[in-house]
Design a protein around this motif. Structure first.
Motif, PDB file in Angstrom:
ATOM      1  N   THR A 105       0.860  -1.180   0.000  1.00  0.00           N
ATOM      2  CA  THR A 105       0.000   0.000   0.000  1.00  0.00           C
ATOM      3  C   THR A 105       0.897   1.230   0.000  1.00  0.00           C
ATOM      4  OG1 THR A 105      -0.120   0.114   2.416  1.00  0.00           O
ATOM      5  CG2 THR A 105      -1.820  -1.178   1.292  1.00  0.00           C
ATOM      6  N   THR A 106       0.434   2.279  -0.652  1.00  0.00           N
ATOM      7  CA  THR A 106       1.242   3.493  -0.733  1.00  0.00           C
ATOM      8  C   THR A 106       0.351   4.717  -0.870  1.00  0.00           C
ATOM      9  OG1 THR A 106       3.085   4.569  -1.884  1.00  0.00           O
ATOM     10  CG2 THR A 106       1.521   3.371  -3.251  1.00  0.00           C
ATOM     11  N   HIS A 107       0.906   5.845  -0.490  1.00  0.00           N
ATOM     12  CA  HIS A 107       0.278   7.143  -0.730  1.00  0.00           C
ATOM     13  C   HIS A 107       1.241   8.036  -1.505  1.00  0.00           C
ATOM     14  CE1 HIS A 107      -2.143   5.831   2.808  1.00  0.00           C
ATOM     15  NE2 HIS A 107      -3.092   6.280   2.016  1.00  0.00           N
ATOM     16  N   GLN A 108       2.220   7.423  -2.145  1.00  0.00           N
ATOM     17  CA  GLN A 108       3.293   8.170  -2.784  1.00  0.00           C
ATOM     18  C   GLN A 108       3.233   8.019  -4.309  1.00  0.00           C
ATOM     19  OE1 GLN A 108       5.536  10.427  -3.729  1.00  0.00           O
ATOM     20  NE2 GLN A 108       6.304  10.324  -1.632  1.00  0.00           N
ATOM     21  N   PRO A 109       2.900   9.097  -5.022  1.00  0.00           N
ATOM     22  CA  PRO A 109       2.863   9.020  -6.485  1.00  0.00           C
ATOM     23  C   PRO A 109       4.191   8.581  -7.107  1.00  0.00           C
ATOM     24  CG  PRO A 109       1.803  11.035  -5.746  1.00  0.00           C
ATOM     25  CD  PRO A 109       2.441  10.403  -4.535  1.00  0.00           C
ATOM     26  N   TYR A 110       5.320   8.932  -6.488  1.00  0.00           N
ATOM     27  CA  TYR A 110       6.614   8.503  -7.034  1.00  0.00           C
ATOM     28  C   TYR A 110       6.736   6.977  -7.022  1.00  0.00           C
ATOM     29  CZ  TYR A 110       8.313  13.321  -6.775  1.00  0.00           C
ATOM     30  OH  TYR A 110       8.481  14.667  -6.936  1.00  0.00           O
ATOM     31  N   PHE A 111       6.184   6.356  -6.007  1.00  0.00           N
ATOM     32  CA  PHE A 111       6.201   4.891  -5.947  1.00  0.00           C
ATOM     33  C   PHE A 111       5.322   4.321  -7.061  1.00  0.00           C
ATOM     34  CE2 PHE A 111       5.208   0.668  -4.438  1.00  0.00           C
ATOM     35  CZ  PHE A 111       6.390   0.250  -3.856  1.00  0.00           C
ATOM     36  N   VAL A 112       4.146   4.896  -7.230  1.00  0.00           N
ATOM     37  CA  VAL A 112       3.211   4.431  -8.258  1.00  0.00           C
ATOM     38  C   VAL A 112       3.780   4.661  -9.658  1.00  0.00           C
ATOM     39  CG1 VAL A 112       0.861   4.686  -9.174  1.00  0.00           C
ATOM     40  CG2 VAL A 112       1.252   4.762  -6.705  1.00  0.00           C
ATOM     41  N   ASP A 113       4.577   5.712  -9.828  1.00  0.00           N
ATOM     42  CA  ASP A 113       5.212   5.970 -11.130  1.00  0.00           C
ATOM     43  C   ASP A 113       6.031   4.773 -11.612  1.00  0.00           C
ATOM     44  OD1 ASP A 113       4.238   8.517 -11.561  1.00  0.00           O
ATOM     45  OD2 ASP A 113       6.041   9.532 -10.824  1.00  0.00           O
ATOM     46  N   ALA A 114       6.577   4.020 -10.695  1.00  0.00           N
ATOM     47  CA  ALA A 114       7.440   2.891 -11.054  1.00  0.00           C
ATOM     48  C   ALA A 114       6.648   1.622 -11.368  1.00  0.00           C
ATOM     49  CB  ALA A 114       8.437   2.620  -9.927  1.00  0.00           C
ATOM     50  N   LEU A 115       5.339   1.673 -11.214  1.00  0.00           N
ATOM     51  CA  LEU A 115       4.490   0.508 -11.466  1.00  0.00           C
ATOM     52  C   LEU A 115       3.822   0.605 -12.830  1.00  0.00           C
ATOM     53  CD1 LEU A 115       2.693   0.432  -8.002  1.00  0.00           C
ATOM     54  CD2 LEU A 115       4.545  -1.074  -8.750  1.00  0.00           C
ATOM     55  N   SER A 116       3.450  -0.536 -13.351  1.00  0.00           N
ATOM     56  CA  SER A 116       2.650  -0.556 -14.575  1.00  0.00           C
ATOM     57  C   SER A 116       1.174  -0.604 -14.177  1.00  0.00           C
ATOM     58  CB  SER A 116       3.001  -1.783 -15.419  1.00  0.00           C
ATOM     59  OG  SER A 116       2.490  -2.952 -14.809  1.00  0.00           O
ATOM     60  N   PRO A 117       0.281  -0.232 -15.084  1.00  0.00           N
ATOM     61  CA  PRO A 117      -1.152  -0.331 -14.764  1.00  0.00           C
ATOM     62  C   PRO A 117      -1.577  -1.768 -14.435  1.00  0.00           C
ATOM     63  CG  PRO A 117      -0.849   1.065 -16.679  1.00  0.00           C
ATOM     64  CD  PRO A 117       0.495   0.441 -16.371  1.00  0.00           C
ATOM     65  N   GLU A 118      -0.902  -2.746 -15.017  1.00  0.00           N
ATOM     66  CA  GLU A 118      -1.232  -4.146 -14.738  1.00  0.00           C
ATOM     67  C   GLU A 118      -0.848  -4.547 -13.315  1.00  0.00           C
ATOM     68  OE1 GLU A 118       0.453  -3.109 -17.504  1.00  0.00           O
ATOM     69  OE2 GLU A 118      -1.224  -3.350 -18.892  1.00  0.00           O
ATOM     70  N   GLU A 119       0.115  -3.853 -12.735  1.00  0.00           N
ATOM     71  CA  GLU A 119       0.572  -4.157 -11.375  1.00  0.00           C
ATOM     72  C   GLU A 119      -0.173  -3.357 -10.314  1.00  0.00           C
ATOM     73  OE1 GLU A 119       5.298  -4.954 -11.950  1.00  0.00           O
ATOM     74  OE2 GLU A 119       4.602  -2.890 -12.197  1.00  0.00           O
ATOM     75  N   THR A 120      -1.010  -2.447 -10.745  1.00  0.00           N
ATOM     76  CA  THR A 120      -1.627  -1.501  -9.823  1.00  0.00           C
ATOM     77  C   THR A 120      -3.103  -1.813  -9.628  1.00  0.00           C
ATOM     78  OG1 THR A 120      -0.081   0.176 -10.614  1.00  0.00           O
ATOM     79  CG2 THR A 120      -1.982   0.953  -9.362  1.00  0.00           C
ATOM     80  N   TRP A 121      -3.455  -2.053  -8.381  1.00  0.00           N
ATOM     81  CA  TRP A 121      -4.845  -2.310  -8.007  1.00  0.00           C
ATOM     82  C   TRP A 121      -5.321  -1.141  -7.159  1.00  0.00           C
ATOM     83  CZ3 TRP A 121      -7.488  -6.600  -9.708  1.00  0.00           C
ATOM     84  CH2 TRP A 121      -6.714  -7.576 -10.343  1.00  0.00           C
ATOM     85  N   ILE A 122      -6.530  -0.710  -7.398  1.00  0.00           N
ATOM     86  CA  ILE A 122      -7.094   0.436  -6.696  1.00  0.00           C
ATOM     87  C   ILE A 122      -8.230  -0.058  -5.811  1.00  0.00           C
ATOM     88  CG2 ILE A 122      -8.229   2.668  -6.989  1.00  0.00           C
ATOM     89  CD1 ILE A 122      -6.865   2.379  -9.953  1.00  0.00           C
ATOM     90  N   LEU A 123      -8.130   0.251  -4.538  1.00  0.00           N
ATOM     91  CA  LEU A 123      -9.183  -0.100  -3.591  1.00  0.00           C
ATOM     92  C   LEU A 123      -9.889   1.180  -3.179  1.00  0.00           C
ATOM     93  CD1 LEU A 123      -6.821  -2.310  -3.190  1.00  0.00           C
ATOM     94  CD2 LEU A 123      -8.178  -2.931  -1.210  1.00  0.00           C
ATOM     95  N   GLU A 124     -11.197   1.171  -3.274  1.00  0.00           N
ATOM     96  CA  GLU A 124     -11.977   2.353  -2.918  1.00  0.00           C
ATOM     97  C   GLU A 124     -13.154   1.956  -2.045  1.00  0.00           C
ATOM     98  OE1 GLU A 124     -11.619   5.433  -6.527  1.00  0.00           O
ATOM     99  OE2 GLU A 124     -12.701   3.600  -7.024  1.00  0.00           O
TER     100      GLU A 124
END
Length: 120
Positions: free
Chosen positions: A61-80
């Motif tokens: 889990t992260t709140h850091q856009p720089y961390f998310v920048d290093a991920l691909s959309p396939e690796e990124t899951w969004i929980l809301e």
């Protein structure tokens, strides 16, 4: 030794475990780390989780856009959280607009920061 250095050292030890647990959860690994190290950290996590049959799944889990920048959309899951109190989960790559923008070169973290990953 700084907190960030100790934290990074702990992550590297975790990744070198010869018998890692099948599922690793890490909350906000960016805390205490220099933001330019985050891409290298993501690469280390990715390499560890995708190398072979018995490699663990890594949930971060992260709140850091720089961390998310290093991920691909396939690796990124969004929980809301939904209005009914339950959480919904979706993959960033399921959003055609997000996937297209990343393919055009826009960083995923920037899209998140600009609310493109929010439910529409």
């Amino acid at each position: 030794m700084s907190d960030g250095t100790l934290k990074l050292f702990a992550y590297m030890l975790l990744l070198e475990d010869p018998e890692p647990p099948p599922f690793i959860c890490i909350e906000e690994p960016e805390n205490g780390l220099y933001h330019k190290l985050l891409e290298s950290l993501v690469s280390a996590f990715r390499e560890h989780a995708t190398g072979g049959k018995h490699d663990p799944q890594i949930f971060i889990t992260t709140h850091q856009p720089y961390f998310v920048d290093a991920l691909s959309p396939e690796e990124t899951w969004i929980l809301e959280k939904q209005p009914d109190g339950f959480s919904a989960i979706r993959r960033a790559s399921d959003d055609a607009i997000v996937k297209s923008m990343v393919e055009e070169g826009l960083p995923l973290g920037s899209l998140w920061y600009s609310d493109y990953l929010d439910a529409r």
